[in-house]
Design an enzyme around this catalytic site. Structure first.
Site, PDB file in Angstrom:
ATOM      1  N   LYS A  11      31.543  22.522  50.458  1.00 43.07           N
ATOM      2  CA  LYS A  11      31.732  21.176  51.024  1.00 43.07           C
ATOM      3  C   LYS A  11      31.500  21.200  52.528  1.00 43.07           C
ATOM      4  O   LYS A  11      31.593  22.261  53.181  1.00 43.07           O
ATOM      5  CB  LYS A  11      33.129  20.629  50.742  1.00 43.07           C
ATOM      6  CG  LYS A  11      34.309  21.457  51.281  1.00 43.07           C
ATOM      7  CD  LYS A  11      34.668  21.229  52.745  1.00 43.07           C
ATOM      8  CE  LYS A  11      35.841  22.077  53.203  1.00 43.07           C
ATOM      9  NZ  LYS A  11      35.978  22.216  54.658  1.00 43.07           N
ATOM     10  N   ASP A 137      42.212  22.460  49.840  1.00 41.25           N
ATOM     11  CA  ASP A 137      40.829  22.018  49.600  1.00 41.25           C
ATOM     12  C   ASP A 137      40.399  22.111  48.136  1.00 41.25           C
ATOM     13  O   ASP A 137      39.262  21.802  47.811  1.00 41.25           O
ATOM     14  CB  ASP A 137      39.859  22.893  50.417  1.00 41.25           C
ATOM     15  CG  ASP A 137      39.792  22.478  51.875  1.00 41.25           C
ATOM     16  OD1 ASP A 137      40.175  21.334  52.186  1.00 41.25           O
ATOM     17  OD2 ASP A 137      39.343  23.301  52.686  1.00 41.25           O
TER      18      ASP A 137
HETATM   19  O1  C5P Z   1      45.951  24.990  52.061  1.00 38.22           O
HETATM   20  P1  C5P Z   1      45.348  26.262  52.549  1.00 38.22           P
HETATM   21  O2  C5P Z   1      45.969  27.474  51.906  1.00 38.22           O
HETATM   22  O3  C5P Z   1      43.872  26.292  52.504  1.00 38.22           O
HETATM   23  O4  C5P Z   1      45.722  26.340  54.083  1.00 38.22           O
HETATM   24  C1  C5P Z   1      45.632  27.517  54.839  1.00 38.22           C
HETATM   25  C2  C5P Z   1      46.444  27.356  56.119  1.00 38.22           C
HETATM   26  O5  C5P Z   1      45.848  26.353  56.953  1.00 38.22           O
HETATM   27  C3  C5P Z   1      47.877  26.861  55.897  1.00 38.22           C
HETATM   28  O6  C5P Z   1      48.754  27.933  55.692  1.00 38.22           O
HETATM   29  C4  C5P Z   1      48.178  26.132  57.188  1.00 38.22           C
HETATM   30  O7  C5P Z   1      48.523  27.059  58.207  1.00 38.22           O
HETATM   31  C5  C5P Z   1      46.822  25.544  57.581  1.00 38.22           C
HETATM   32  N1  C5P Z   1      46.671  24.139  57.141  1.00 38.22           N
HETATM   33  C6  C5P Z   1      47.361  23.146  57.813  1.00 38.22           C
HETATM   34  N2  C5P Z   1      47.229  21.849  57.419  1.00 38.22           N
HETATM   35  C7  C5P Z   1      46.412  21.517  56.376  1.00 38.22           C
HETATM   36  C8  C5P Z   1      45.694  22.512  55.706  1.00 38.22           C
HETATM   37  C9  C5P Z   1      45.846  23.822  56.119  1.00 38.22           C
HETATM   38  O8  C5P Z   1      48.104  23.416  58.763  1.00 38.22           O
HETATM   39  N3  C5P Z   1      46.304  20.243  56.037  1.00 38.22           N
END
Ligand code: C5P
Length: 285
Positions: A11, A137
């Site tokens: 994406k 995501d």
């Molecule tokens: O959701 P995901 O595991 O991909 O996110 C990785 C890290 O990115 C999270 O632990 C967080 O620190 C940060 N993040 C965030 N806000 C979001 C998505 C991700 O702070 N909306």
């Protein structure tokens, strides 16, 4: 069914607005996702080993529980008391830790692929619930749509019904950048407070590429550049080579250009110095 092969696309984020930090530590987002033609291929094969194994030739893809596809399969294994074994073979084309959600897309492909392979009968809403437990995501890839609005952590998806197809050059430096590190460097008082989603959407609907190019935006850019100030050259080089607009995708470091056509994208890529980067011509799926 014994074996299933599915495509797992990447994406881009045409807009990524960060609205604020939440009590759970995540950031509240409004983003426009675009599904693109750069894709991995995933083959799921049932076996009698009673284990989940991962095969992938790419050196930076974890083969064990550190891989999101392992976690995705494990959730379904446990909830549905599956006694089979499973091999997950990944042909990796999407750069890793690059702002393109390759790992998240792979996890979504495994969720929906296993739903078919094991005939679990899960609805999309149920799959989306599993997706949210895996990462912000993942849910987007469960919707068969070219574009979607992502809200919440990015996991609340509203498909956007737009016919416009875009061509891009996508440039990814051979450097990994972790989402967590980028968000932790974000200074919320410095993000622009405009509603960039609603600024861009009418241009996308009309296929007004000129204005669309000017409306691409990503609030994470200052945080990405604080980790690697030199990456501003990626944007500059693409603009110098004739891109209509350029933007970082997600938490970087991938940068994409908007081009007028496939021909324009191919000539842009030909003019881009690829010594330190990978450069792909991609379009909306
Ligand atoms: O959701 P995901 O595991 O991909 O996110 C990785 C890290 O990115 C999270 O632990 C967080 O620190 C940060 N993040 C965030 N806000 C979001 C998505 C991700 O702070 N909306």
């Amino acid at each position: 069914m014994h074996r299933l092969t599915v495509s797992s696309p990447a994406k881009l984020n045409l807009v990524l607005d960060v609205l604020g930090k939440r009590p759970d530590g995540f950031h509240e987002l409004r983003t426009i996702f675009e599904r693109i033609s750069l894709a991995d291929q995933i083959t799921l094969t049932r076996n009698k080993t009673n284990k989940i194994s991962i095969r992938c030739a790419h050196p930076h893809v974890p083969r064990g529980s550190g891989n999101l596809v392992f976690k995705a399969a494990m959730l379904l294994f446990e909830d549905f008391h599956i006694s089979d074994g499973l091999n997950i073979n990944i042909i990796k084309n999407i750069p890793v830790a690059a702002g393109l959600a390759g790992g998240s897309s792979n996890a979504a492909a495994v969720l929906s692929g296993l739903n078919r392979l094991w005939q679990l009968g899960l609805s999309r809403a149920q799959l989306v619930n599993y997706a949210a437990r895996l990462g912000s995501d993942v849910a987007f890839f469960l919707y068969n749509t070219s574009y979607a609005l992502g809200q919440g952590r990015g996991e609340r998806i509203q498909p956007i019904n737009v016919k416009t197809k875009l061509w891009h050059v996508l440039v990814t430096p051979r450097v990994k950048m972790y989402t967590k590190d980028v968000f932790s460097r974000l200074k919320l008082n410095l993000t622009n407070k405009k509603d960039n989603v609603n600024i861009l959407l009418p241009f996308l609907r009309k296929g007004d590429l000129g204005r669309l190019a000017g409306a691409l935006s990503n609030d994470l850019e200052p945080a990405i550049l604080s980790l690697r100030p030199d990456f501003i050259y990626l944007k500059k080089k693409l603009l110098d080579a004739g891109a209509m607009g350029v933007c970082f995708s997600g938490s970087g470091p991938s940068v994409f250009a908007l081009s007028e056509s496939q021909k324009h994208a191919l000539s842009l890529r030909a003019r881009f110095d690829r010594r330190y980067t990978q450069a792909f011509v991609v379009n909306t799926l």
